[in-house]
Design an enzyme around this catalytic site. Structure first.
Site, PDB file in Angstrom:
ATOM      1  N   GLN A   1       0.861  -1.177  -0.037  1.00 32.34           N
ATOM      2  CA  GLN A   1       0.010   0.055  -0.074  1.00 32.34           C
ATOM      3  C   GLN A   1       0.981   1.236   0.089  1.00 32.34           C
ATOM      4  O   GLN A   1       1.744   1.409   0.906  1.00 32.34           O
ATOM      5  CB  GLN A   1      -0.854  -0.055   1.226  1.00 32.34           C
ATOM      6  CG  GLN A   1      -1.794   1.177   1.137  1.00 32.34           C
ATOM      7  CD  GLN A   1      -2.410   1.274   2.723  1.00 32.34           C
ATOM      8  OE1 GLN A   1      -2.552   2.578   3.256  1.00 32.34           O
ATOM      9  NE2 GLN A   1      -2.864   0.416   3.340  1.00 32.34           N
TER      10      GLN A   1
ATOM     11  N   ASP B   1      -5.964   6.084   0.278  1.00 35.17           N
ATOM     12  CA  ASP B   1      -7.094   7.371  -0.001  1.00 35.17           C
ATOM     13  C   ASP B   1      -7.239   7.788  -1.180  1.00 35.17           C
ATOM     14  O   ASP B   1      -8.415   7.906  -1.654  1.00 35.17           O
ATOM     15  CB  ASP B   1      -6.522   8.372   0.962  1.00 35.17           C
ATOM     16  CG  ASP B   1      -6.349   7.997   2.518  1.00 35.17           C
ATOM     17  OD1 ASP B   1      -7.008   6.990   2.839  1.00 35.17           O
ATOM     18  OD2 ASP B   1      -6.016   9.049   3.245  1.00 35.17           O
TER      19      ASP B   1
ATOM     20  N   THR C   1       4.044   5.759  13.986  1.00 34.44           N
ATOM     21  CA  THR C   1       3.787   6.202  12.518  1.00 34.44           C
ATOM     22  C   THR C   1       2.738   7.285  12.522  1.00 34.44           C
ATOM     23  O   THR C   1       2.356   8.017  11.610  1.00 34.44           O
ATOM     24  CB  THR C   1       3.703   5.259  11.502  1.00 34.44           C
ATOM     25  OG1 THR C   1       2.240   4.452  12.019  1.00 34.44           O
ATOM     26  CG2 THR C   1       4.655   4.296  11.422  1.00 34.44           C
ATOM     27  N   LYS C   2       1.739   7.284  13.555  1.00 33.99           N
ATOM     28  CA  LYS C   2       0.644   8.413  13.781  1.00 33.99           C
ATOM     29  C   LYS C   2       0.215   8.189  15.180  1.00 33.99           C
ATOM     30  O   LYS C   2       0.432   7.557  15.923  1.00 33.99           O
ATOM     31  CB  LYS C   2      -0.535   7.765  12.637  1.00 33.99           C
ATOM     32  CG  LYS C   2      -1.180   6.581  12.941  1.00 33.99           C
ATOM     33  CD  LYS C   2      -2.503   6.534  12.087  1.00 33.99           C
ATOM     34  CE  LYS C   2      -3.217   5.302  12.481  1.00 33.99           C
ATOM     35  NZ  LYS C   2      -4.298   5.091  11.583  1.00 33.99           N
TER      36      LYS C   2
ATOM     37  N   GLY D   1       1.807  -1.383  15.409  1.00 32.90           N
ATOM     38  CA  GLY D   1       2.945  -1.397  16.180  1.00 32.90           C
ATOM     39  C   GLY D   1       3.236  -3.230  16.268  1.00 32.90           C
ATOM     40  O   GLY D   1       4.067  -3.825  17.108  1.00 32.90           O
TER      41      GLY D   1
ATOM     42  N   CYS E   1       5.278 -21.394  43.629  1.00 35.56           N
ATOM     43  CA  CYS E   1       6.197 -20.839  42.737  1.00 35.56           C
ATOM     44  C   CYS E   1       6.940 -22.190  42.051  1.00 35.56           C
ATOM     45  O   CYS E   1       7.375 -22.006  40.856  1.00 35.56           O
ATOM     46  CB  CYS E   1       7.058 -20.046  43.390  1.00 35.56           C
ATOM     47  SG  CYS E   1       6.446 -18.211  43.886  1.00 35.56           S
TER      48      CYS E   1
END
Length: 527
Positions: A40, A73, A139-140, A176, A453
């Site tokens: 893209q 877009d 990135t944004k 991410g 544990c």
């Protein structure tokens, strides 16, 4: 609707990340050679004429490699160069209008961030969904409320599949996603369908565009994606095996537990290296437990050395009993590296209900990294499920436990797509589909510090042997082995109380044999 395109590794470009020594076209070419399957072109601020020129240069590369090129877009640019399709967001041109302009032979993808948007896009005829935002990304700008995490992405994916009808539903997630978390994301986002439907792939920006070697970055991502899809297939086959007749499945699992135990003990000359980042109260006991059962412990906590250690680690145990900032940094670094090597992670959320800090910490681990096994008592499991059915005081679970323990462990397992081990008078082990109870053990385990544990250590020691084939069996082997050792220790004539029991407990972990597991194991299949 177009369906013959490959969404496995979806590259979204960002020319701002391209180093000065390369062009965007060179970066795309190398990424495709490394395994990118669809591209893209996203240019938010480029003028139309420059955008068209850039798009043509990228199109030369994608056509040569037979990889679809989509335009983000800008439908006018897509029409100008006859691109393979477009990707549109919620604030861009409406889907129906884009389809009228582009026709039915072009790919149209739609960004969605909620189940409602996904359903609308599917009903509107989108060829695929871009579901986000998974994690925070550079990135944004993404608001905290729009970060979905793998569990949130799965909910949207599930809604899309439930709405699909007679049209194929396809999707990737974005935000991410990188080489360290790709397997976790694809595993945890699998929808709850008969075939355990996975996303079609992942979409990345900086994981490739910011890489010094985009070809190598793409190769690594493809390796992780392939591993995740293969792991899903194996898990499905194991579930099918266990879902045969109840009698046969239980017998099969009983023998598998013995086999795993035997495998680990026979391999003691080349012991699996089990890394512990655990609490200071039990460090020595956990190390001795691991040694006695057939593993090799390493108690490495510094974040600085995790990258060097990771290739040799067979399993990672994270225990939050005592935590400080240095341990926290080490835990996150170790989990990040473990995911890169697909090393099984066992998480012991000790006293998670005691503070909001612990709860936030554990939920962050599960969101960002995922685990193969969660091991906890009823109070800790209740805290993870956000229910007050079982209360805690410090590290202890109070009361009689869950009214329906099987439902509890199954619910948590399905939420985080991992094995859940709930300890107590009766232990429960579930993969979300099949659940077993374990009736071995002795009350003296509750009379010494750190016995819970030690169960985590035992589970890690055995689950590593079958983590990517059948972790349920590995977890069962760990629970059965340490509980049988406790039974053997408690009936020794030299055991007079907690002090002598502790000493005998380690001896019997060492002495326990496959024949003991076979003849004395008390497990029941409950679902």
């Amino acid at each position: 609707m177009i369906s013959d395109f490959d969404l496995t590794l979806y590259l979204v470009t960002d020319s701002q990340m391209v180093p000065k020594t390369k062009t965007l076209a060179q970066m795309v070419k190398e990424a495709i050679e490394g395994g990118v399957t669809i591209v893209q072109l996203r240019e938010k601020t480029t003028e139309t004429n420059d955008f068209i020129t850039l798009a043509k240069s990228i199109q030369q590369v994608t056509k040569k490699h037979n990889v679809p090129l989509l335009i983000n877009d800008r439908i006018d640019v897509a029409l100008a160069i006859d691109a393979d399709g477009v990707h549109i967001g919620q604030d861009d041109m409406p889907l129906d209008m884009a389809r009228r302009l582009l026709g039915n032979k072009k790919i149209i993808g739609v960004s969605v961030k909620s189940s409602g948007e996904a359903i609308d896009a599917i009903k509107g005829g989108a060829d695929y969904l871009g579901i986000g935002t998974c994690f925070d990304t550079a990135t944004k700008q993404v608001s905290e409320g729009d970060l979905r995490g793998p569990v949130g992405i799965r909910e949207i994916w599930q809604a899309a599949l439930d709405t699909g009808g007679d049209k194929p539903v396809r999707a990737v997630t974005i935000g991410g996603v990188n080489t360290y978390n790709a397997v976790h994301v694809l595993h945890c986002t699998r929808a709850q369908t008969p075939e355990s439907r996975a996303l079609d792939g992942i979409a990345v920006v900086s994981a490739i565009m910011a890489a010094s070697d985009p070809r190598d970055a793409a190769k690594t991502l493809r390796k992780q994606i392939n591993f995740a899809l293969c792991e899903s297939w194996l898990a499905k086959q194991q579930r099918l095996l266990r879902n045969e007749s109840s009698r046969h499945a239980e017998a099969t699992v009983r023998q598998a537990v013995v086999d795993v135990f035997t495998q680990v003990r026979i391999s003691s000359s080349q012991r699996a290296l089990i890394q512990h980042i655990t609490n200071s109260v039990v460090t020595n006991d956990s190390a001795n437990t691991c040694l006695a059962l057939g593993g090799s412990p390493i108690m490495a906590t510094s974040d600085i050395e995790q990258k060097d250690l990771a290739p040799a680690i067979s399993a990672l145990l994270i225990n939050i009993g005592t935590i400080d900032q240095e341990h926290l940094k080490g835990m996150r670094a170790a989990m990040r590296e473990a995911q890169l090597y697909n090393t099984p992670i066992v998480l012991d959320p000790v006293a998670i209900g005691a503070s909001e800090f612990r709860k936030t910490l554990v939920h962050g681990f599960l969101r960002d990294f995922g685990v193969h096994v969660i091991k906890g008592n009823a109070g800790e499991i209740a805290s993870l499920l956000d229910t007050k059915e079982v209360q805690m005081r410090g590290v202890d679970s109070l009361g009689s436990g869950f009214a329906d323990p099987v439902a509890a462990v199954k619910a948590l397992s399905l939420r985080y797509r991992c094995i859940v081990v709930m300890t107590g008078v009766v232990d429960y082990v579930s993969d979300g589909i099949t659940t077993f109870s374990v009736h071995n053990g002795h009350f003296m385990q509750g009379c010494i510090t750190g016995s819970g544990c030690m169960v985590g250590t035992s589970v890690a020691t055995f689950v590593q042997a079958v983590a990517h084939q059948d972790p349920l069996v590995g977890a069962l082997a760990g629970v059965v082995a340490i509980n049988l050792a406790a039974e053997h220790a408690a009936r020794r004539p030299d055991v007079k109380g907690p002090g002598t029991f502790r000493q005998a407990f380690f001896d019997e972990m060492y002495n326990i044999a496959p024949d003991d597991i076979h003849s004395e194991m008390q497990i029941r299949r409950l679902s």
